[in-house]
Design a protein around this motif. Sequence first.
Motif, PDB file in Angstrom:
ATOM      1  N   UNK A 163     -29.212  93.232 125.685  1.00  0.00           N
ATOM      2  CA  UNK A 163     -29.671  93.464 124.320  1.00  0.00           C
ATOM      3  C   UNK A 163     -30.649  94.631 124.354  1.00  0.00           C
ATOM      4  N   UNK A 164     -30.867  95.230 123.212  1.00  0.00           N
ATOM      5  CA  UNK A 164     -31.865  96.296 123.108  1.00  0.00           C
ATOM      6  C   UNK A 164     -33.001  95.776 122.240  1.00  0.00           C
ATOM      7  N   UNK A 165     -34.180  95.670 122.827  1.00  0.00           N
ATOM      8  CA  UNK A 165     -35.371  95.253 122.096  1.00  0.00           C
ATOM      9  C   UNK A 165     -36.078  96.534 121.650  1.00  0.00           C
ATOM     10  N   UNK A 166     -36.293  96.658 120.352  1.00  0.00           N
ATOM     11  CA  UNK A 166     -36.810  97.912 119.798  1.00  0.00           C
ATOM     12  C   UNK A 166     -38.322  97.940 119.691  1.00  0.00           C
ATOM     13  N   UNK A 167     -38.855  99.117 119.957  1.00  0.00           N
ATOM     14  CA  UNK A 167     -40.259  99.422 119.711  1.00  0.00           C
ATOM     15  C   UNK A 167     -40.300 100.817 119.115  1.00  0.00           C
ATOM     16  N   UNK A 168     -40.857 100.942 117.926  1.00  0.00           N
ATOM     17  CA  UNK A 168     -40.916 102.230 117.222  1.00  0.00           C
ATOM     18  C   UNK A 168     -39.534 102.873 117.114  1.00  0.00           C
ATOM     19  N   UNK A 169     -38.519 102.050 116.902  1.00  0.00           N
ATOM     20  CA  UNK A 169     -37.157 102.554 116.730  1.00  0.00           C
ATOM     21  C   UNK A 169     -36.431 102.904 118.015  1.00  0.00           C
ATOM     22  N   UNK A 170     -37.061 102.696 119.154  1.00  0.00           N
ATOM     23  CA  UNK A 170     -36.454 102.994 120.454  1.00  0.00           C
ATOM     24  C   UNK A 170     -36.021 101.674 121.089  1.00  0.00           C
ATOM     25  N   UNK A 171     -34.737 101.556 121.426  1.00  0.00           N
ATOM     26  CA  UNK A 171     -34.232 100.339 122.051  1.00  0.00           C
ATOM     27  C   UNK A 171     -34.434 100.341 123.557  1.00  0.00           C
ATOM     28  N   UNK A 172     -34.975  99.241 124.067  1.00  0.00           N
ATOM     29  CA  UNK A 172     -35.169  99.060 125.507  1.00  0.00           C
ATOM     30  C   UNK A 172     -34.174  97.972 125.951  1.00  0.00           C
ATOM     31  N   UNK A 173     -33.203  98.324 126.809  1.00  0.00           N
ATOM     32  CA  UNK A 173     -32.205  97.333 127.208  1.00  0.00           C
ATOM     33  C   UNK A 173     -32.778  96.288 128.172  1.00  0.00           C
ATOM     34  N   UNK A 174     -32.450  95.018 127.894  1.00  0.00           N
ATOM     35  CA  UNK A 174     -32.861  93.895 128.728  1.00  0.00           C
ATOM     36  C   UNK A 174     -31.678  92.956 128.908  1.00  0.00           C
ATOM     37  N   UNK A 175     -31.662  92.236 130.024  1.00  0.00           N
ATOM     38  CA  UNK A 175     -30.548  91.357 130.364  1.00  0.00           C
ATOM     39  C   UNK A 175     -31.070  89.950 130.637  1.00  0.00           C
ATOM     40  N   UNK A 176     -30.544  88.951 129.922  1.00  0.00           N
ATOM     41  CA  UNK A 176     -30.914  87.554 130.176  1.00  0.00           C
ATOM     42  C   UNK A 176     -30.124  87.074 131.391  1.00  0.00           C
ATOM     43  N   UNK A 177     -30.862  86.543 132.378  1.00  0.00           N
ATOM     44  CA  UNK A 177     -30.241  86.107 133.626  1.00  0.00           C
ATOM     45  C   UNK A 177     -30.746  84.701 133.977  1.00  0.00           C
ATOM     46  N   UNK A 178     -29.984  83.983 134.764  1.00  0.00           N
ATOM     47  CA  UNK A 178     -30.409  82.649 135.163  1.00  0.00           C
ATOM     48  C   UNK A 178     -29.738  82.200 136.435  1.00  0.00           C
ATOM     49  N   UNK A 179     -30.289  81.099 136.999  1.00  0.00           N
ATOM     50  CA  UNK A 179     -29.698  80.490 138.194  1.00  0.00           C
ATOM     51  C   UNK A 179     -30.223  79.080 138.356  1.00  0.00           C
ATOM     52  N   UNK A 180     -29.496  78.289 139.126  1.00  0.00           N
ATOM     53  CA  UNK A 180     -29.968  76.965 139.525  1.00  0.00           C
ATOM     54  C   UNK A 180     -30.934  77.173 140.683  1.00  0.00           C
ATOM     55  N   UNK A 181     -32.071  76.480 140.645  1.00  0.00           N
ATOM     56  CA  UNK A 181     -33.043  76.597 141.724  1.00  0.00           C
ATOM     57  C   UNK A 181     -32.600  75.750 142.902  1.00  0.00           C
ATOM     58  N   UNK A 182     -32.761  76.268 144.110  1.00  0.00           N
ATOM     59  CA  UNK A 182     -32.366  75.513 145.296  1.00  0.00           C
ATOM     60  C   UNK A 182     -33.156  74.201 145.415  1.00  0.00           C
TER      61      UNK A 182
END
Length: 184
Positions: free
Chosen positions: A160-179
């Motif tokens: 997704x692109x999270x915007x600040x002052x009209x500028x999108x910053x790409x971020x990725x939601x990630x996950x895992x099972x903890x050992x």
Amino acid sequence: MTDFTHRIATIEDLDRLHALIHRAIDRLQSGFLDPDQVRASHHVMGLDTQLLRDGTYFMLFVGDVLVGCGGWSYRKTLFGGDTSLVAREPETLDPATDPARIRAMYTDPDHARRGVGRAILDLCEHAARSYGFRDAEMMATLAGEPLYHACGYRRLADPIAVASDGIGVPLVRMGKALPIGNMS
């Protein structure tokens, strides 16, 4: 492998942490984002001092040198710092059904690719598992995604692109099972 030491960060560490975080965003994001996105990243990312108040934020050292920081949370907020435009969600999570949050991980650029990120992530995962969490999630930067992928995290959604002052910053939601069991 470098011999790291660590401790829990306190409010008195804020100036030192902010300096490291600023350098990390400026220098480590530049290979993945354009200059406007790097500037906007300072308003999207950063340190949430709730992590310090909760005692869930680590500082990693080589000798006396702060080489990295990062934390985990039992609260709903997934990412963003005190100055970010992202809404805070202070409600607590249920370790039996919700994933812990891995938050605000930063490596000093002069110590990148020396195991700092992996060491902080191990500390966070172990602490979250000790608290009863079985899974972990994070909102990763594009610069951090390769490390997290190598540590077993998988994309949970498209970037997704999270915007600040009209500028999108790409971020990725990630996950895992903890050992389960003894984590190193």
